[in-house]
Design a protein around this motif. Structure first.
Motif, PDB file in Angstrom:
ATOM      1  N   THR A 293       0.830  -1.199   0.000  1.00 54.54           N
ATOM      2  CA  THR A 293       0.000   0.000   0.000  1.00 54.54           C
ATOM      3  C   THR A 293       0.865   1.250   0.000  1.00 54.54           C
ATOM      4  N   THR A 294       0.247   2.353  -0.374  1.00 55.29           N
ATOM      5  CA  THR A 294       0.934   3.633  -0.434  1.00 55.29           C
ATOM      6  C   THR A 294      -0.100   4.741  -0.409  1.00 55.29           C
ATOM      7  N   PHE A 295       0.353   5.984  -0.270  1.00 56.29           N
ATOM      8  CA  PHE A 295      -0.571   7.108  -0.180  1.00 56.29           C
ATOM      9  C   PHE A 295      -1.175   7.449  -1.538  1.00 56.29           C
ATOM     10  N   VAL A 296      -0.394   7.320  -2.616  1.00 55.36           N
ATOM     11  CA  VAL A 296      -0.862   7.688  -3.950  1.00 55.36           C
ATOM     12  C   VAL A 296      -1.882   6.670  -4.434  1.00 55.36           C
ATOM     13  N   ARG A 297      -3.071   7.142  -4.753  1.00 55.11           N
ATOM     14  CA  ARG A 297      -4.182   6.241  -5.054  1.00 55.11           C
ATOM     15  C   ARG A 297      -3.955   5.392  -6.291  1.00 55.11           C
ATOM     16  N   THR A 298      -3.317   5.953  -7.321  1.00 54.85           N
ATOM     17  CA  THR A 298      -3.182   5.235  -8.588  1.00 54.85           C
ATOM     18  C   THR A 298      -1.953   4.339  -8.662  1.00 54.85           C
ATOM     19  N   LEU A 299      -0.979   4.528  -7.793  1.00 54.94           N
ATOM     20  CA  LEU A 299       0.253   3.746  -7.862  1.00 54.94           C
ATOM     21  C   LEU A 299       0.038   2.248  -7.643  1.00 54.94           C
ATOM     22  N   PRO A 300      -0.829   1.817  -6.718  1.00 59.94           N
ATOM     23  CA  PRO A 300      -1.002   0.367  -6.529  1.00 59.94           C
ATOM     24  C   PRO A 300      -1.430  -0.366  -7.797  1.00 59.94           C
ATOM     25  N   ALA A 301      -2.288   0.246  -8.617  1.00 60.80           N
ATOM     26  CA  ALA A 301      -2.707  -0.411  -9.861  1.00 60.80           C
ATOM     27  C   ALA A 301      -1.526  -0.592 -10.799  1.00 60.80           C
ATOM     28  N   VAL A 302      -0.655   0.415 -10.855  1.00 60.03           N
ATOM     29  CA  VAL A 302       0.541   0.320 -11.688  1.00 60.03           C
ATOM     30  C   VAL A 302       1.452  -0.791 -11.171  1.00 60.03           C
ATOM     31  N   MET A 303       1.632  -0.844  -9.867  1.00 61.25           N
ATOM     32  CA  MET A 303       2.500  -1.865  -9.280  1.00 61.25           C
ATOM     33  C   MET A 303       1.928  -3.272  -9.499  1.00 61.25           C
ATOM     34  N   ARG A 304       0.616  -3.386  -9.458  1.00 64.18           N
ATOM     35  CA  ARG A 304       0.015  -4.705  -9.689  1.00 64.18           C
ATOM     36  C   ARG A 304       0.269  -5.172 -11.120  1.00 64.18           C
ATOM     37  N   GLN A 305       0.166  -4.254 -12.079  1.00 60.25           N
ATOM     38  CA  GLN A 305       0.470  -4.615 -13.455  1.00 60.25           C
ATOM     39  C   GLN A 305       1.917  -5.080 -13.582  1.00 60.25           C
ATOM     40  N   MET A 306       2.825  -4.373 -12.904  1.00 56.90           N
ATOM     41  CA  MET A 306       4.236  -4.752 -12.953  1.00 56.90           C
ATOM     42  C   MET A 306       4.444  -6.144 -12.373  1.00 56.90           C
ATOM     43  N   LEU A 307       3.815  -6.421 -11.228  1.00 55.32           N
ATOM     44  CA  LEU A 307       3.988  -7.731 -10.611  1.00 55.32           C
ATOM     45  C   LEU A 307       3.362  -8.816 -11.474  1.00 55.32           C
ATOM     46  N   GLY A 308       2.261  -8.479 -12.164  1.00 59.80           N
ATOM     47  CA  GLY A 308       1.635  -9.461 -13.045  1.00 59.80           C
ATOM     48  C   GLY A 308       2.562  -9.904 -14.164  1.00 59.80           C
TER      49      GLY A 308
END
Length: 691
Positions: A293-308
């Protein structure tokens, strides 16, 4: 040392290293050729995998099991798709359910998990040359079988006819030079089996077994081979950092901490990269889910794509969400009503200011109502302060302006009036969401998470960190904070002592800048030169300085413009120019702005020129060929080959003198840190448009 000597020495050192690697790679290829292919092709699984040698893979057959004098490894595959440790089993009547594998009535899970242990040993050894832990995969092949693709813990179980497609499907994750480095290390880790047979051995009376049952032909047709290889060739290559790290980073991913830990370092040192790899590693090796998790709302979606793309096998075990999104989901699941309306909350504060603040002690100060709103949001509600007595003792970390006792009482009265207005309107603000979720977790703790990783931890409030820490407490490898106080761009702050977190020596500093060129970093560092900030460990700090910045490039460009219209034209020209460079696509360009309004204007200018555009607030990490545009806050945690900053004023950059007023200086320092964050998103080039 005379000017230029150190650069020349480093250049000669790098050339010497390149020569050494080239020689090692040549020796490794020769050794692999001698040891591998001839013998490998004699085995059925090796025959099935032999076509991979045509696309850069190396097959190492009959290797010695590390640490054992007798045990052997059937096959080790090293290639663009990573490292695969392959063990073939001639088992019949195999069934897999509940994460366990049976051979008839016999549970043979332990036999399979021994291969998992070997994979763990191998990933630790190969981390010494920078291979990411997730790039070592254990595979059990069931002889004569097909249509099987199951998991037993971290081990993949496939049929003989399925193994080629399985290995080829990982595509190109390593470059040829990286394959050479890994191959050289693997040849040492898995030596060839060539020990002489023992002498004077008493041979027992043999037991004559019935002849083995015939197995179906498992070799693939030419069409099947070509289809499997084509699938791998067409697989999208992933970013280099996803599979190959600096050895220090690769070892840090696997490091175990016996309690809460912190990973810090200046911009560009790879903190987020390590955090993402660590999430995958913990998901593979620990029960339960991992929360990132992080404060920036949109960053988790980006990180999930990267991990995928990086670790598709564990992406479902990692939960990515913004900290407010986590709290809102929890409250919804628990049936706690929340009416988050930021615009109505603003109206509530304005009404409270008119009623309590406008004509009181706070109005006499020069700060304005916005400063007092920040005080309530980040200091009072950001900590969950319950009464004015507790507020009197709060250290107000990160706030420069000292408050008298009378001013604190006045702030508390404004806070009470604001909360009354919120309740009257039946709405909540963002701080309420966190406090409600924290209270709900105290009432009924949440289970299911084994680890929590917090990226950009310096941006969270005290209450946010306390809420997340409560999910796992002091469990080993349970709570990891990642961040850099130098990049804090929000008012207020917290210390770990306030939360009750002790690191006790579990702090790690990353000090090599892998992202920026030396020119970009030097330019950006002027924004935060001599900047003191309150670090979350409770000390005044000046920021971590990288010990090494190995990359170099062109100097950043400052374009001085006489009007916003001229600035728009220069922005468009720069965007055109950078995408003409070899290896740079529109999707590698980030246009970062101080405000949403400026970002919209930049997008309009580029669209009018025919450039494809995606706004960062809509970007989810998918590969795109559009210029990315958004606020600097949205860009935290991201990087771009080229960064364009189009809305900077002359007074905001360079060696400007800070304001004398402590409140104005606090804002000025935050703004400069924000520009520092934006500039250090750039890998290769930086352009600043100054009006």
């Amino acid at each position: 040392m005379p000017a230029g000597d150190s650069a020349g020495a480093e250049a000669r050192r790098q050339l010497a290293l390149a020569d050494a690697h080239a020689q090692a790679a040549a020796e490794a290829r020769a050794t692999a050729a001698r040891y591998g292919v001839a013998e490998v092709t004699e085995k059925r699984t090796a025959l099935a995998l032999a076509p991979l040698t045509a696309v850069g893979h190396h097959l190492l057959a009959d290797r010695r099991w590390p640490g054992s004098r007798r045990a052997q490894v059937d096959l080790v595959v090293v290639g663009p798709g990573g490292v695969f440790i392959v063990d073939t089993k001639a088992w019949k009547d195999v069934s897999i359910h509940g994460g366990r594998i049976h051979r008839g009535d016999e549970d043979v899970t332990d036999d399979v998990m021994a291969l998992a242990d070997l994979g763990y040993t191998a990933e630790g050894d190969l981390a010494e040359v920078g291979l990411a832990p997730g790039e070592v995969r254990a595979v059990v092949v069931l002889a004569g079988r097909q249509g099987i693709n199951e998991s037993v813990g971290p081990v993949r179980v496939v049929g003989e006819k399925d193994v080629l497609r399985h290995v080829a499907s990982f595509g190109n994750r390593l470059t040829p030079s990286q394959v050479d480095v890994v191959l050289g290390r693997a040849l040492t880790l898995f030596p060839q089996v060539n020990a002489p047979a023992p002498v004077n051995v008493v041979v027992p009376e043999p037991v004559v077994a019935p002849p083995p049952e015939p197995v179906q032909e498992a070799l693939l047709s030419d069409d099947e081979v070509q289809a499997a290889l084509l699938e791998g060739i067409l697989a999208s290559p992933i970013e280099e950092w996803m599979s190959f790290l600096h050895p220090y980073q690769a070892k840090l991913v696997r490091r175990s901490f016996n309690g809460p830990a912190r990973i810090r370092g200046s911009a560009g040192t790879g903190k987020t990269v390590v955090g993402l790899h660590r999430a995958a590693y913990l998901a593979r090796t620990r029960p339960g889910r991992v929360l990132v998790t992080t404060f920036v709302r949109t960053l988790p979606a980006v990180m999930r794509q990267m991990l995928g793309r990086m670790a598709p096998d564990v992406v479902e075990k990692v939960h990515f969400t913004g900290v407010h999104g986590f709290a809102l989901t929890l409250l919804k699941e628990r049936g706690v009503g929340v009416n988050l309306k930021p615009a109505l909350a603003d109206e509530a504060f304005a009404a409270a200011w008119d009623a309590v603040g406008r004509h009181g002690l706070l109005a006499a100060a020069t700060h304005g109502p916005g400063y007092w709103r920040e005080e309530i949001d980040y200091v009072l509600k950001g900590r969950g302060v319950q009464d004015v007595t507790a507020y009197a003792d709060v250290a107000r970390t990160g706030r420069r302006h000292r408050l008298t006792v009378e001013q604190r009482r006045a702030v508390w009265d404004l806070h009470r009036a604001y909360d009354d207005e919120l309740r009257r309107r039946r709405v909540h603000d963002y701080a309420d969401v966190i406090l409600l979720a924290e209270a709900e977790l105290r009432r009924e703790p949440l289970t299911g998470y084994s680890s929590v990783i917090v990226d950009e931890a310096q941006d969270l409030s005290c209450a946010m960190v306390r809420m997340l820490y409560g999910l796992v407490g002091d469990a080993a490898d349970g709570f990891t904070l990642i961040g850099d106080g130098q990049q804090s761009i929000y008012p207020g702050g917290y210390t770990l002592a306030e939360v009750g977190i002790s690191l006790a020596g579990r702090g790690v500093v990353m000090d090599v800048n892998y992202r920026n060129t030396a020119q970009i970093l030097a330019f950006a560092s002027r924004m935060v030169a001599d900047d003191e900030f309150a670090d979350i460990e409770g000390v005044l700090a000046r920021g971590d300085t990288p010990a090494n910045v190995p990359r170099t490039g062109p100097e950043p460009v400052i374009d001085h413009c006489r009007s916003w219209r001229e600035r728009d034209a220069r922005l468009v020209a720069r965007a055109r120019a950078v995408v003409r460079e070899v290896g740079t696509r529109p999707g590698d360009v980030g246009v970062l702005c101080m405000s949403r309004r400026a970002a919209q204007r930049a997008a309009e200018a580029l669209r009018a020129d025919g450039a494809p555009v995606v706004m960062l607030e809509d970007y989810d990490g998918s590969q795109t060929d559009a210029v990315k545009i958004g606020t600097i806050k949205r860009a935290k945690g991201l990087e771009f080959k080229q960064v364009l900053l189009p809305d900077v004023r002359a007074t905001q950059i360079g060696d400007a003198t800070p304001p004398a007023d402590d409140t104005e200086r606090e804002r000025w320092e935050r703004l400069r840190r924000e520009l520092y964050v934006a500039m250090t998103r750039a890998r290769d080039g930086l352009w600043v448009g100054v009006v």
